[in-house]
Design an enzyme around this catalytic site. Structure first.
Site, mmCIF file in Angstrom:
data_model
loop_
_atom_site.group_PDB
_atom_site.id
_atom_site.type_symbol
_atom_site.label_atom_id
_atom_site.label_comp_id
_atom_site.label_asym_id
_atom_site.label_seq_id
_atom_site.Cartn_x
_atom_site.Cartn_y
_atom_site.Cartn_z
ATOM 1 N N LYS A 69 42.875 43.072 13.428
ATOM 2 C CA LYS A 69 42.894 44.498 13.759
ATOM 3 C C LYS A 69 42.253 44.723 15.127
ATOM 4 C CE LYS A 69 40.506 48.771 12.729
ATOM 5 N NZ LYS A 69 39.438 49.420 11.936
ATOM 6 N N ASP A 72 44.847 49.728 10.346
ATOM 7 C CA ASP A 72 43.573 50.313 9.927
ATOM 8 C C ASP A 72 43.782 50.980 8.577
ATOM 9 O OD1 ASP A 72 44.939 52.650 10.431
ATOM 10 O OD2 ASP A 72 43.762 53.222 12.179
#
Length: 214
Positions: free
Chosen positions: A121, A139
């Site tokens: 991420k 996310d």
């Protein structure tokens, strides 16, 4: 799920939220974004921006983070949560960037994820925002809403990333995250989604079901 369905979702996201690349974390130098993203784990962007406003003045260079006193840095970032691990990772990250990469963030996901505290991420945030390399950031908003829309059925972030790479056109990879964050914060709120106000409600499986029962 059809290509027409995906294209309709993206068209409506573009119409409602625009196509400008926006980063919700404040930063100047590229390494500051990396630190901000590390701090954002289990913490709101708003809180991180409050903390980094002072933090980046106190530690104005990557070298100053590498040389930071661990306990002092822990106190400086305490309000972001998980401050012990975050402080340790920030210092280790800064040292490795200086020692191995001459202080420059590598434009490569494998190199980025070799840094302390940096997962896919975080690496994808860097690739998209710093290098404009198409990347999908999974996310909490992207994970939840992509499942609601039926773009993935997985709860595993890496699998979700791969699923979205297949169904989304590459020119929307970065944009999708930016737009979905807004949707998740403003309308498709986790605890109480506002399906009646959502511009995707008539095509979203969950939205259609809720509206039909009202």
């Amino acid at each position: 799920m059809t290509e027409a369905y995906v294209n309709e979702i993206l068209k409506r996201l573009d119409e409602n939220y625009g196509t400008e690349y926006i980063c919700y974390l404040n930063y100047g130098a590229p390494y500051e974004l990396l630190i901000a993203v590390i701090l954002s784990a289990q913490c709101t962007d708003a809180r991180v921006n409050i903390v980094t406003e002072k933090l980046f003045r106190k530690y104005p260079t990557l070298q100053s983070f590498a040389e930071a006193d661990l306990k002092t840095l822990e106190r400086d970032i305490y309000s972001t949560g998980f401050y012990k691990n975050k402080a340790k990772n920030i210092i280790a990250c800064a040292k490795r960037l200086i020692d191995v990469y001459d202080g420059v963030l590598p434009p490569n996901i494998d190199a980025l994820t070799s840094l302390a505290g940096v997962g896919r991420k975080t690496a994808n945030v860097i690739l998209g925002n710093i290098y404009d390399i198409p990347s999908i950031v999974v996310d909490t908003h992207v994970k939840r809403i992509s499942n609601i829309l039926g773009l993935t059925t997985s709860q595993d972030p890496v699998k979700i990333e791969k699923d979205l790479e297949i169904v989304l056109p590459k020119n929307h990879w970065i944009l999708y995250n930016i737009q979905i964050i807004r949707l998740g914060r403003e309308i498709c709120v986790a605890r109480r989604p506002k399906c009646g106000q959502c511009f995707l409600a008539d095509i979203c499986p969950t939205g259609k079901e809720k509206i039909n029962h009202e």
